[in-house]
Enzyme design. Structure first.
Site, PDB file in Angstrom:
ATOM      1  N   SER A 174       0.720  -1.162  -0.091  1.00  0.00           N
ATOM      2  CA  SER A 174      -0.120  -0.054  -0.030  1.00  0.00           C
ATOM      3  C   SER A 174       0.787   1.259   0.030  1.00  0.00           C
ATOM      4  CB  SER A 174      -0.923  -0.052   1.234  1.00  0.00           C
ATOM      5  OG  SER A 174      -1.959   0.850   1.119  1.00  0.00           O
ATOM      6  N   ASP A 202      -5.546  -3.898  -3.057  1.00  0.00           N
ATOM      7  CA  ASP A 202      -4.404  -3.823  -2.029  1.00  0.00           C
ATOM      8  C   ASP A 202      -4.100  -4.762  -0.976  1.00  0.00           C
ATOM      9  OD1 ASP A 202      -3.322  -2.705   0.260  1.00  0.00           O
ATOM     10  OD2 ASP A 202      -3.957  -0.667  -0.121  1.00  0.00           O
TER      11      ASP A 202
END
Length: 499
Positions: A87, A355
């Site tokens: 991320s 993600d």
């Protein structure tokens, strides 16, 4: 130029030839670092010391920058073989790897990063044009919208280079080998966060599923494959798109929706249009039904793209993606690929990724890949909330998949509101893990809750003084624990040379 072998799915659990070569070069640098620290180890016995950087949006990006600067200052950075990001940490990594010798230029890069985040701006027209172009593609999703209206806006840069170009930053051995994480969206939605097949890794050389042993050339990610062969070659996905793919989960669905709505509202206000000008949903679009709020969102999208020739297409596609909550769709390079045991991975022509922080907010499953033989993991946790969640989830993941991992006494992890700055987990025939919560009772005593609130995951910008403060806090975690890290490295080297 691609060779025939590059245009096939590589079915093997072995590391890529590119990674092997880069790691060989890096080990020479690591060996010199260890010698400078008073340790002697031949290149064949260089231990894999890995740095894991967790997700955490802009907070993670800035914190990783500070962490790496101080690792360099303490003479420890050149002992790192691999650097993994999830991320927001990947945003820092892509920024650094634009510089072929970034480990030598960290102080200057820190200054430039601060300037970019504070002084630069984003171009709305650029954002609109990139989404319009993306909407022409077959596999348009909210990731494309997110990239232009959130990632570009947060980072103040739209990096159109390709991940494969980072190979040039690995030719001298001066930089750790970078690995970026994503998760298979379909598997994650089915609650399979503990399945190794959920994890996808991106390196400058290959993209693939380590658990399955299936990889493709990085420049071909997004191209069409069938039966393990390249069918239609497409332009390489740019870094900004990948930053959106890797960093598409700032939190739960409602928080992301709010950020998207706020973005739409901003454009709606800036358009000079009034609500009476809202465009109604297209009655010819099948199976698309809008509530009053969804109709308003669609109308806002229409207003954003009204000056654009292909406004209707963009509006329709984005609204449909909002309704179906579609992220990260792309061609499935495992489509009809032979010799894959997980048959559900090969049946669909299209797949989607998101993600990896939604699975585990740190890339332990990739770092623990047996072929990499990791010995010491430096886990810098920039998560919000529970600073031990990544450790707890990794323990469950490793237990479920019989992966060697040190025993963790969860009694020591109970004080989530007032953690210390360093936790060390060891064992026999397992890697040692050193875990560093970002905000702790050493670098911000009595103010942990205040810092967590101030540096919320959902904050898309910080003033200069807040960036400097966050950098300072992150650096303290390295400064205060440098001796502990050094001692663990010494023990590791000693055991490597005298097994």
């Amino acid at each position: 130029m691609s060779t025939v072998g590059d245009e096939k799915v590589r079915l093997s659990h072995d590391l890529s030839e590119g990674e092997k070569e880069a790691i060989g070069l890096r080990k020479a640098k690591v060996m010199k670092c260890l010698e400078s620290l008073g340790m002697h180890c031949d290149q064949d016995n260089i231990p894999n010391i890995t740095l894991l950087a967790s997700g955490g949006a802009l907070r993670a990006m800035i914190s990783l920058q500070g962490t790496l600067v101080e690792m360099k200052q303490q003479g420890l950075l050149d002992a790192i073989l691999y650097l993994y990001g999830v991320s927001g940490s990947t945003w820092c990594m892509t920024y650094l790897y634009k510089d072929k010798e970034w480990t030598e230029h960290l102080q200057d890069l820190e200054k430039k990063l601060c300037q970019t985040l504070v002084e630069s701006s984003w171009d709305k027209n650029k954002a609109i044009s990139t989404v319009v172009e993306a909407s022409k593609e077959e596999h348009y999703s909210l990731t494309d919208f997110w990239v232009s209206f959130m990632i570009y806006k947060i980072l103040h840069k739209f990096d159109e280079s390709g991940l494969s170009e980072q190979k040039t930053s690995l030719e001298s051995g001066k930089n750790p080998y970078p690995i970026y994480a994503a998760a298979d969206n379909k598997r994650l939605n089915k609650g399979h966060e503990s399945l190794p097949e959920t994890w996808l890794e991106f390196t400058p050389h290959e993209v693939g599923y380590p658990a399955v042993g299936a990889f493709i050339n990085t420049g071909l990610f997004g191209s069409d494959f069938e039966n393990g062969e390249l069918k239609v070659k497409k332009k390489e996905k740019n870094i900004c798109y990948l930053e959106g793919l890797w960093g598409s989960a700032l939190g739960n669905i409602e928080e992301i929706k709010k950020l998207l709505r706020d973005s739409l509202t901003e454009f709606f206000k800036g358009s000079g249009e009034k609500e009476k000008d809202h465009v109604s949903p297209n009655p010819e679009s099948p199976n698309v039904h809008f509530t009053a709020f969804e109709e308003k969102e669609r109308s806002a999208i229409s207003l954003i793209f009204a000056p654009v020739l292909d406004a209707h297409r963009v509006t329709t596609k984005t609204a449909a993606c909002l309704l179906s909550w579609t992220w990260g769709t792309t061609s499935n390079f495992l489509y009809k690929c032979p010799n894959i045991k997980s048959t559900d991975m090969v049946k669909d022509r299209v797949t989607s990724f998101i993600d990896a922080g939604l699975a585990i907010n740190s890339a332990y499953p990739l770092a623990l890949r047996p072929e990499r033989k990791v010995k010491l993991i430096l886990s810098f946790d920039f998560s919000s909330g529970d600073p031990f969640e990544t450790i707890k989830k990794t323990v469950k993941y490793c237990q479920a998949n019989k992966i060697p991992f040190p025993k963790v006494d969860e009694e020591k992890l109970k004080d989530t509101d007032n953690p210390s700055d360093c936790y060390i987990f060891t064992g026999v025939n397992v890697p040692t893990v050193m875990h560093f919560p970002l905000f702790n009772n050493i670098n911000c005593p009595g103010k942990i809750a205040d810092y967590r609130k101030k540096y919320s995951t959902f904050t898309s910008s910080y003033p200069k003084e807040d960036i400097q403060e966050l950098l300072k806090v992150a650096k303290m975690n390295v400064t205060n624990n440098a001796q502990k890290i050094l001692e663990e490295i010494k023990q590791l080297v000693a055991s490597s040379t005298n097994p």
